[in-house]
Design a protein around this motif. Sequence first.
Motif, PDB file in Angstrom:
ATOM      1  N   GLU A   6      15.296   1.393  10.672  1.00  0.00           N
ATOM      2  CA  GLU A   6      14.342   1.561  11.768  1.00  0.00           C
ATOM      3  C   GLU A   6      13.182   2.464  11.345  1.00  0.00           C
ATOM      4  OE1 GLU A   6      16.289   3.028  15.220  1.00  0.00           O
ATOM      5  OE2 GLU A   6      17.317   1.149  15.672  1.00  0.00           O
ATOM      6  N   THR A   7      13.518   3.559  10.676  1.00  0.00           N
ATOM      7  CA  THR A   7      12.486   4.479  10.199  1.00  0.00           C
ATOM      8  C   THR A   7      11.598   3.815   9.157  1.00  0.00           C
ATOM      9  OG1 THR A   7      14.026   6.321  10.550  1.00  0.00           O
ATOM     10  CG2 THR A   7      12.092   6.756   9.204  1.00  0.00           C
ATOM     11  N   LEU A   8      12.224   3.046   8.268  1.00  0.00           N
ATOM     12  CA  LEU A   8      11.477   2.341   7.230  1.00  0.00           C
ATOM     13  C   LEU A   8      10.502   1.343   7.832  1.00  0.00           C
ATOM     14  CD1 LEU A   8      11.110   1.726   4.181  1.00  0.00           C
ATOM     15  CD2 LEU A   8      12.924   0.014   4.417  1.00  0.00           C
ATOM     16  N   PHE A   9      10.965   0.550   8.793  1.00  0.00           N
ATOM     17  CA  PHE A   9      10.090  -0.432   9.433  1.00  0.00           C
ATOM     18  C   PHE A   9       8.964   0.268  10.193  1.00  0.00           C
ATOM     19  CE2 PHE A   9      13.871  -3.536   9.621  1.00  0.00           C
ATOM     20  CZ  PHE A   9      13.514  -4.072   8.395  1.00  0.00           C
ATOM     21  N   GLY A  10       9.289   1.370  10.860  1.00  0.00           N
ATOM     22  CA  GLY A  10       8.246   2.118  11.562  1.00  0.00           C
ATOM     23  C   GLY A  10       7.176   2.627  10.622  1.00  0.00           C
ATOM     24  N   GLY A  11       7.595   3.103   9.445  1.00  0.00           N
ATOM     25  CA  GLY A  11       6.639   3.550   8.448  1.00  0.00           C
ATOM     26  C   GLY A  11       5.774   2.428   7.918  1.00  0.00           C
ATOM     27  N   LEU A  12       6.368   1.262   7.712  1.00  0.00           N
ATOM     28  CA  LEU A  12       5.601   0.112   7.231  1.00  0.00           C
ATOM     29  C   LEU A  12       4.559  -0.320   8.261  1.00  0.00           C
ATOM     30  CD1 LEU A  12       8.423  -2.051   5.596  1.00  0.00           C
ATOM     31  CD2 LEU A  12       6.583  -0.839   4.408  1.00  0.00           C
ATOM     32  N   MET A  13       4.936  -0.296   9.544  1.00  0.00           N
ATOM     33  CA  MET A  13       3.999  -0.686  10.591  1.00  0.00           C
ATOM     34  C   MET A  13       2.823   0.290  10.657  1.00  0.00           C
ATOM     35  SD  MET A  13       5.486  -3.422  11.672  1.00  0.00           S
ATOM     36  CE  MET A  13       6.118  -3.573   9.989  1.00  0.00           C
ATOM     37  N   ALA A  14       3.130   1.596  10.620  1.00  0.00           N
ATOM     38  CA  ALA A  14       2.059   2.601  10.633  1.00  0.00           C
ATOM     39  C   ALA A  14       1.199   2.488   9.376  1.00  0.00           C
ATOM     40  CB  ALA A  14       2.658   4.004  10.744  1.00  0.00           C
ATOM     41  N   GLY A  15       1.835   2.207   8.249  1.00  0.00           N
ATOM     42  CA  GLY A  15       1.107   2.080   6.996  1.00  0.00           C
ATOM     43  C   GLY A  15       0.110   0.940   7.003  1.00  0.00           C
ATOM     44  N   MET A  16       0.441  -0.172   7.661  1.00  0.00           N
ATOM     45  CA  MET A  16      -0.495  -1.293   7.747  1.00  0.00           C
ATOM     46  C   MET A  16      -1.751  -0.898   8.517  1.00  0.00           C
ATOM     47  SD  MET A  16       0.256  -3.941   6.028  1.00  0.00           S
ATOM     48  CE  MET A  16      -1.014  -4.979   6.743  1.00  0.00           C
ATOM     49  N   LEU A  17      -1.598  -0.073   9.551  1.00  0.00           N
ATOM     50  CA  LEU A  17      -2.759   0.371  10.317  1.00  0.00           C
ATOM     51  C   LEU A  17      -3.608   1.346   9.500  1.00  0.00           C
ATOM     52  CD1 LEU A  17      -1.199   0.830  13.865  1.00  0.00           C
ATOM     53  CD2 LEU A  17      -2.393  -1.144  12.927  1.00  0.00           C
ATOM     54  N   TYR A  18      -2.961   2.228   8.729  1.00  0.00           N
ATOM     55  CA  TYR A  18      -3.712   3.108   7.831  1.00  0.00           C
ATOM     56  C   TYR A  18      -4.475   2.268   6.802  1.00  0.00           C
ATOM     57  CZ  TYR A  18      -0.755   6.945   9.571  1.00  0.00           C
ATOM     58  OH  TYR A  18      -0.112   7.867  10.353  1.00  0.00           O
ATOM     59  N   SER A  19      -3.812   1.230   6.290  1.00  0.00           N
ATOM     60  CA  SER A  19      -4.442   0.367   5.285  1.00  0.00           C
ATOM     61  C   SER A  19      -5.669  -0.328   5.838  1.00  0.00           C
ATOM     62  CB  SER A  19      -3.436  -0.673   4.790  1.00  0.00           C
ATOM     63  OG  SER A  19      -2.331  -0.074   4.170  1.00  0.00           O
ATOM     64  N   LEU A  20      -5.602  -0.691   7.110  1.00  0.00           N
ATOM     65  CA  LEU A  20      -6.718  -1.401   7.733  1.00  0.00           C
ATOM     66  C   LEU A  20      -7.970  -0.535   7.743  1.00  0.00           C
ATOM     67  CD1 LEU A  20      -7.483  -4.035   9.119  1.00  0.00           C
ATOM     68  CD2 LEU A  20      -6.769  -3.037  11.291  1.00  0.00           C
ATOM     69  N   ILE A  21      -7.809   0.744   8.081  1.00  0.00           N
ATOM     70  CA  ILE A  21      -8.965   1.642   8.073  1.00  0.00           C
ATOM     71  C   ILE A  21      -9.409   1.922   6.642  1.00  0.00           C
ATOM     72  CG2 ILE A  21      -9.811   3.912   8.755  1.00  0.00           C
ATOM     73  CD1 ILE A  21      -7.846   3.883  11.052  1.00  0.00           C
ATOM     74  N   ALA A  22      -8.455   2.131   5.741  1.00  0.00           N
ATOM     75  CA  ALA A  22      -8.796   2.378   4.335  1.00  0.00           C
ATOM     76  C   ALA A  22      -9.541   1.206   3.726  1.00  0.00           C
ATOM     77  CB  ALA A  22      -7.524   2.667   3.543  1.00  0.00           C
ATOM     78  N   LEU A  23      -9.235   0.001   4.193  1.00  0.00           N
ATOM     79  CA  LEU A  23      -9.907  -1.187   3.682  1.00  0.00           C
ATOM     80  C   LEU A  23     -11.410  -1.108   3.919  1.00  0.00           C
ATOM     81  CD1 LEU A  23      -9.164  -3.882   2.347  1.00  0.00           C
ATOM     82  CD2 LEU A  23      -9.026  -4.882   4.625  1.00  0.00           C
ATOM     83  N   GLY A  24     -11.818  -0.565   5.071  1.00  0.00           N
ATOM     84  CA  GLY A  24     -13.244  -0.407   5.344  1.00  0.00           C
ATOM     85  C   GLY A  24     -13.907   0.510   4.331  1.00  0.00           C
ATOM     86  N   PHE A  25     -13.239   1.623   3.973  1.00  0.00           N
ATOM     87  CA  PHE A  25     -13.779   2.523   2.952  1.00  0.00           C
ATOM     88  C   PHE A  25     -13.961   1.791   1.622  1.00  0.00           C
ATOM     89  CE2 PHE A  25     -11.893   5.717   5.808  1.00  0.00           C
ATOM     90  CZ  PHE A  25     -12.896   6.667   5.851  1.00  0.00           C
ATOM     91  N   VAL A  26     -12.926   1.051   1.216  1.00  0.00           N
ATOM     92  CA  VAL A  26     -12.936   0.402  -0.096  1.00  0.00           C
ATOM     93  C   VAL A  26     -14.014  -0.674  -0.170  1.00  0.00           C
ATOM     94  CG1 VAL A  26     -11.600  -1.063  -1.654  1.00  0.00           C
ATOM     95  CG2 VAL A  26     -10.524   0.911  -0.587  1.00  0.00           C
TER      96      VAL A  26
END
Length: 309
Positions: A6-26
């Motif tokens: 459960e913790t792992l999946f929660g981290g993956l979900m949050a990580g995808m949202l962080y990646s989305l914002i980071a994608l704009g920077f890149v």
Amino acid sequence: MGFFLETLFGGLMAGMLYSLIALGFVLIYKASGVFNFAQGSMVLFAALVMARFAEWIPQWLGFDSLFLANLLAFMVAMLAMVIVAWLIERLALRGLVNQEGITLLMATLGIGYFLDGSGQLLFGSGTYKIDIGMPKEPLIVLENMFEGGLLLNLEDLIAALISAVLVVLLTIFFQKTRTGRALRAVADDHQAAQSIGIPLNRIWVVVWAIGGIVALVAGMIWGSKLGVQYSISLVALKAFPVVILGGLTSVPGAILGGLLIGVGEKLSEIYLGPFVGGGIETWFAYVLALAILLFRPQGLFGDKIIDRV
């Protein structure tokens, strides 16, 4: 084991949202060489446009369809971010071609403050909601394998799927379209791209517009989860270590970096937090990014800088 997953999946979900914002920077850095400190403000501005127009359009047109209101508001917000991209290129970047990196960096700081102020002036400074119909109730899966099943946040799962679809579409755009190839050429060498007839100014407008659309999707998702408020722009601070970890020039690095940080901060908070008094989730990403900088300054997937003399 079930709690760990459960913790792992929660981290993956949050990580995808962080990646989305980071994608704009890149994306913006690859095409223009600018580290865009205004990305968080773009997320906020786009979310404000969508939230307020989703509220206003049914009043103006006299209907109560939530789907239609959100669709029209999303289209208006997309148009607004394209206009913002054009204005940024026309009024700020065009006069700063071939200037020092610090000059461009300060320009993006000014753009960020301008977007924050104009957003407050045009749309107000309250807290607004974006209701795109994402389910709030949790989802229980794998009840046959684990006692009580695994509890997943369905809203986070849908948000992660939206982020993944956007990443796939952007990858196809960059690899398969003529404009995408031109963007990659500009990223590799500005002067060489100009010498073969690629219009740098138009490319900058396109890439900033794409960055704005990515910011809109991120703002829509975060606004649905947290409400549209000015603290949303601070979410972009979590994308800084993601970009450092993955590399400023790597789209796959932004995705993997977001996932690593999302999973790492969740697991460290749960399993290490009790031993150090908690709070690991707030600083874990920055400590990890600092450690990466010490051993690999260009990030895990960034282009290695080679100076020839």
